[in-house]
Design a protein around this motif. Sequence first.
Motif, PDB file in Angstrom:
ATOM      1  N   ALA A 129      31.685 -74.406 -33.374  1.00  0.00           N
ATOM      2  CA  ALA A 129      30.683 -74.485 -34.440  1.00  0.00           C
ATOM      3  C   ALA A 129      29.272 -74.271 -33.899  1.00  0.00           C
ATOM      4  O   ALA A 129      28.458 -73.572 -34.517  1.00  0.00           O
ATOM      5  N   GLY A 130      28.979 -74.877 -32.748  1.00  0.00           N
ATOM      6  CA  GLY A 130      27.635 -74.765 -32.192  1.00  0.00           C
ATOM      7  C   GLY A 130      27.256 -73.336 -31.846  1.00  0.00           C
ATOM      8  O   GLY A 130      26.136 -72.880 -32.147  1.00  0.00           O
ATOM      9  N   TRP A 131      28.175 -72.614 -31.220  1.00  0.00           N
ATOM     10  CA  TRP A 131      27.879 -71.222 -30.874  1.00  0.00           C
ATOM     11  C   TRP A 131      27.753 -70.350 -32.116  1.00  0.00           C
ATOM     12  O   TRP A 131      26.954 -69.398 -32.153  1.00  0.00           O
ATOM     13  N   TYR A 132      28.512 -70.641 -33.145  1.00  0.00           N
ATOM     14  CA  TYR A 132      28.381 -69.877 -34.389  1.00  0.00           C
ATOM     15  C   TYR A 132      26.959 -70.018 -34.943  1.00  0.00           C
ATOM     16  O   TYR A 132      26.340 -69.027 -35.357  1.00  0.00           O
ATOM     17  N   VAL A 133      26.453 -71.243 -34.964  1.00  0.00           N
ATOM     18  CA  VAL A 133      25.098 -71.470 -35.481  1.00  0.00           C
ATOM     19  C   VAL A 133      24.079 -70.720 -34.633  1.00  0.00           C
ATOM     20  O   VAL A 133      23.176 -70.051 -35.160  1.00  0.00           O
ATOM     21  N   LEU A 134      24.217 -70.815 -33.309  1.00  0.00           N
ATOM     22  CA  LEU A 134      23.277 -70.115 -32.434  1.00  0.00           C
ATOM     23  C   LEU A 134      23.347 -68.603 -32.639  1.00  0.00           C
ATOM     24  O   LEU A 134      22.306 -67.920 -32.622  1.00  0.00           O
ATOM     25  N   GLU A 135      24.547 -68.085 -32.808  1.00  0.00           N
ATOM     26  CA  GLU A 135      24.685 -66.649 -33.093  1.00  0.00           C
ATOM     27  C   GLU A 135      23.891 -66.260 -34.331  1.00  0.00           C
ATOM     28  O   GLU A 135      23.182 -65.246 -34.349  1.00  0.00           O
ATOM     29  N   CYS A 136      24.038 -67.054 -35.389  1.00  0.00           N
ATOM     30  CA  CYS A 136      23.318 -66.768 -36.629  1.00  0.00           C
ATOM     31  C   CYS A 136      21.811 -66.787 -36.416  1.00  0.00           C
ATOM     32  O   CYS A 136      21.073 -65.940 -36.945  1.00  0.00           O
ATOM     33  N   LEU A 137      21.347 -67.734 -35.633  1.00  0.00           N
ATOM     34  CA  LEU A 137      19.909 -67.889 -35.418  1.00  0.00           C
ATOM     35  C   LEU A 137      19.330 -66.771 -34.566  1.00  0.00           C
ATOM     36  O   LEU A 137      18.175 -66.357 -34.762  1.00  0.00           O
ATOM     37  N   MET A 138      20.108 -66.272 -33.620  1.00  0.00           N
ATOM     38  CA  MET A 138      19.574 -65.280 -32.675  1.00  0.00           C
ATOM     39  C   MET A 138      19.881 -63.847 -33.066  1.00  0.00           C
ATOM     40  O   MET A 138      19.357 -62.909 -32.456  1.00  0.00           O
ATOM     41  N   ARG A 139      20.678 -63.648 -34.096  1.00  0.00           N
ATOM     42  CA  ARG A 139      21.157 -62.309 -34.442  1.00  0.00           C
ATOM     43  C   ARG A 139      20.027 -61.325 -34.701  1.00  0.00           C
ATOM     44  O   ARG A 139      20.063 -60.169 -34.262  1.00  0.00           O
ATOM     45  N   SER A 178      14.311 -66.094 -27.377  1.00  0.00           N
ATOM     46  CA  SER A 178      13.408 -66.617 -26.349  1.00  0.00           C
ATOM     47  C   SER A 178      13.472 -68.144 -26.299  1.00  0.00           C
ATOM     48  O   SER A 178      13.517 -68.741 -25.208  1.00  0.00           O
ATOM     49  N   ASP A 179      13.497 -68.780 -27.478  1.00  0.00           N
ATOM     50  CA  ASP A 179      13.612 -70.245 -27.529  1.00  0.00           C
ATOM     51  C   ASP A 179      14.926 -70.704 -26.900  1.00  0.00           C
ATOM     52  O   ASP A 179      14.975 -71.738 -26.211  1.00  0.00           O
ATOM     53  N   PHE A 180      15.972 -69.938 -27.130  1.00  0.00           N
ATOM     54  CA  PHE A 180      17.278 -70.252 -26.550  1.00  0.00           C
ATOM     55  C   PHE A 180      17.220 -70.201 -25.020  1.00  0.00           C
ATOM     56  O   PHE A 180      17.714 -71.110 -24.337  1.00  0.00           O
TER      57      PHE A 180
END
Length: 315
Positions: free
Chosen positions: A268-278, A285-287
Motif C-alpha cells: 500500500a505504501g509504495w502504491y501511494v508513493l507511486e501516485c504522488l511521484m508519477r 525530490s522530496d522522496f
Amino acid sequence: DAVVQACGCAVLGHLAWTTGDDRARIVAAGGVQLALAALRAHPAVAKVQACACAALGNLACQTVGSPTHVQAEGVASVVAALETHADCVEVMDRGFGALQSLTCECPENREQLAAVGGIALMTQLMQRHPALDNVQSAGSIVLARLADDGGGNCGQIADGVDGVLRALSALPHDAAAQEAGCLTLSRIGRMDAGERRKLIQSGGVDLALTALRGHVASVKVQAVACEALETLVCDSPEAEARIVALSGIPALVKSLRAHVKAHNVQHAGWYVLECLMRHSMENRSDFRLAGGASLSRDSAGANLDDDDVQRGCCN
C-alpha cells in the motif's frame, strides 16, 4: 427485585473477568441466561442494564467457543439497552464493551447487530458521546469488523461516518482505535469515488496520516493507515495534494523503512508513493530528500517476490 438483579449481574461480571475457568463454569451453570433474563425483566433500570451488559461482555470474552454461546438474543438485548439508556454513561460504557466482545470472531452476531439497527445506533451514540473513550474505541473496533464483512454494512457506516472520524480524532494514542478507524475508512472508500471524496473533504487523509505518524512501531496500524491512504488517493488529485501538503512523503518513507518486510505496508505504501511521484518532479525530490533512494534498495531486496513492490522501488 432490581437491586438483587443488578448486584447479581455485577458479581457474575466480576467473576467472569478473572479467569477462563470461572467463565466456563458460569456459562455451564446458566449465567448467560440469567444475565439475559435480567436485561429483559428490568429494561427501565439503568443499573441492571449496565451490570447485565458487563456480565454478557465478560462471559463472551476470551472463552473457548465464545461468543457464540451468547448468541443473537444477547446482541439484540444489548442494543435495546443502549437505545433505552442513551444518556447513561455506565450503560454506554458496558454496552459498547459487550458489543466488542460479542462481535469478536462471530459473524453471526455481527449479522444480527446489523439486522437490528445496531450500526446506525452506534454511529449516533459515538457522535453523542465524544468524550467517552470506551464508546469511541469499542465502537470503532466493532464498526471496523462490520465494514470488513462487507455487504451492505459499509453503506450504513458511511451514513454515520462522522462518528468514525471523530473517534480517530479523539483517540490519537489508542492504537486499537486508530487501526479500526483506518480500516473502516479504507473499506468505505472502496465503495465509490463519491464516498472517497466525502472522506477526503471530511479530513480522512489527515487522520490516516496522524495514525501513520503516531504508531510507527505498530505494523497493524501502519498497514491499515497505508491502505486507507491507498484507497483515498485513487484517482484523486485532491488527496495527492493533501498528502504532500501534510508532509506525507517523509511519513510514508519512515513507515516503509520501519516495516520493510511487512507485505501489506509495503504494497500500500509504495502504491501511494507511486501516485504522488508519477507526475511531479518536486515530489520525487522530496522522496529523495527523505531517504527514498536507500529505502528503494532495502525494500526491493526484502521483497524479491512481490512484483508490485519491485515496480514501486524501480519507479
